[in-house]
Scaffold this active site. Structure first.
Site, PDB file in Angstrom:
ATOM      1  CG  HIS A   1       8.631   3.501  11.233  1.00 45.54           C
ATOM      2  ND1 HIS A   1       7.589   2.507  10.864  1.00 45.54           N
ATOM      3  CD2 HIS A   1       9.556   3.136  10.412  1.00 45.54           C
ATOM      4  CE1 HIS A   1       8.159   1.784   9.925  1.00 45.54           C
ATOM      5  NE2 HIS A   1       9.157   2.115   9.596  1.00 45.54           N
TER       6      HIS A   1
ATOM      7  CG  HIS B   1       6.778   3.524   6.361  1.00 49.03           C
ATOM      8  ND1 HIS B   1       7.575   4.570   6.612  1.00 49.03           N
ATOM      9  CD2 HIS B   1       7.436   2.278   6.316  1.00 49.03           C
ATOM     10  CE1 HIS B   1       8.865   3.857   6.942  1.00 49.03           C
ATOM     11  NE2 HIS B   1       8.669   2.585   6.962  1.00 49.03           N
TER      12      HIS B   1
HETATM   13  C1  SIN Z   1       9.249  -0.797   6.702  1.00 50.60           C
HETATM   14  O1  SIN Z   1       8.920  -0.249   7.621  1.00 50.60           O
HETATM   15  O2  SIN Z   1      10.247  -0.195   6.157  1.00 50.60           O
HETATM   16  C2  SIN Z   1       8.572  -2.024   6.095  1.00 50.60           C
HETATM   17  C3  SIN Z   1       7.446  -1.686   5.417  1.00 50.60           C
HETATM   18  C4  SIN Z   1       6.744  -3.005   4.979  1.00 50.60           C
HETATM   19  O3  SIN Z   1       7.416  -4.038   4.949  1.00 50.60           O
HETATM   20  O4  SIN Z   1       5.689  -2.835   4.061  1.00 50.60           O
END
Ligand code: SIN
Length: 297
Positions: A118, A273
């Protein structure tokens, strides 16, 4: 001029290097900068430029307070307050807690944040410019975060797919996969009417132009994008499936392996990410600030 900007203007320059990750499609490490100290205008400008060039910046060993994380984040724009108010840091609502820790039967933060690819807050009219995630407690194993360049994804799209999405818009919804997200047997909290009103579905272009660099990137994601407008539903499903598969190709990815006190700052206009997760019995706690961006075009 405010007292705060006077302090920043007078700040001593810091000596630091910007080291792009060798062999990775994106990302750079900032070496030698202490975010506990105020950043003067020239140093801030270098960081800003590096963020635009490399999309993911890693600042190691940042022993900063919530106030300092908030102050650094605010240099880039106004901060967004997450709709899940129960996971905001006490007295610091600008900080959203991401954590798998459960205390007295209650999760201290959002446990399954980021388990689908996302871009943060793509479900808002003004999605996020960028997010800063500060490691508070890390598991001995797992817990990595992957970042994929959506500009490289766009630039390498097969021609038929590029033509299929030309000029198209897609709907994004916070609730699209909300009910799928059960973590350690605990269902996400039911959203109240007020929370649902905060996250009404929005429409954005499938390809967005970065407002600061002009570079184009794919702007759909498997977490929040529900469908492409003005085409039949089965065609939309097919195109989105192809886009999601293409967007996360290994050559577009930087994998971040967290070290204690890392602060990672990424550009939500250029990357998606994914949190890879860690074994349930290991503790992970992160503090995220989210900076508001522009309406995508
Ligand atoms: C997020 O999606 O902002 C979290 C990413 C993570 O916890 O590694």
């Amino acid at each position: 001029m405010s007292v705060a900007s006077l302090t920043v203007a007078a700040a001593e320059p810091q000596r630091f290097d910007i080291l792009p990750f060798a062999g990775a499609a994106l990302g750079a490490e900032i070496v030698g900068l202490d975010l506990a100290r105020p950043l003067n205008g020239a140093d801030f400008a270098r960081i800003h430029r590096a963020h635009l060039d490399h999309h993911v910046l890693v600042f190691r060993d940042q022993r900063i307070t919530p106030e300092q994380q908030i102050a650094f984040s605010r240099r880039f724009g106004p901060l967004q307050i997450h709709v899940l108010k129960q996971f905001l840091l006490e007295n610091h609502p600008e900080i959203f807690i991401i954590s798998n820790i459960v205390e007295n039967g209650r999760p201290v933060g959002l446990g399954d944040a980021g388990k689908f690819w996302h871009s943060d807050l793509s479900y808002k009219e003004l999605p996020s410019l960028g997010s800063m995630l500060l490691a508070q407690e890390l598991p001995e194993e797992g817990g990595d975060t992957l970042f994929a360049s959506q500009q490289l994804a766009y630039e390498t799209l097969p021609e038929t797919l590029r033509q299929a999405i030309e000029g198209k818009r897609a709907a994004h919804s916070y609730t699209a996969r909300y009910a799928d997200e059960v973590f350690q047997g605990i269902q996400r909290p039911q959203l109240t009417a007020a929370q649902l009103a905060e996250v009404k579905a929005v429409v954005h272009p499938v390809v967005r132009t970065h407002p600061e660099t002009g570079r184009k990137g794919v702007f759909v994601n498997e977490n929040f994008t529900t469908h492409i407008l003005d085409i039949p539903a089965d065609e939309s499903r097919q195109i989105l499936a192809e886009l999601f598969a293409h967007s996360a190709r290994p050559e577009f990815i930087y994998r971040h392996r967290w070290q204690p006190h890392d602060l990672v700052f990424w550009d939500n206009r250029a990357v998606i990410h994914l949190a890879t997760g860690c074994p349930n019995h290991l503790r992970r706690r992160m503090h995220r600030t989210t900076i508001q961006g522009d309406a995508p075009f």
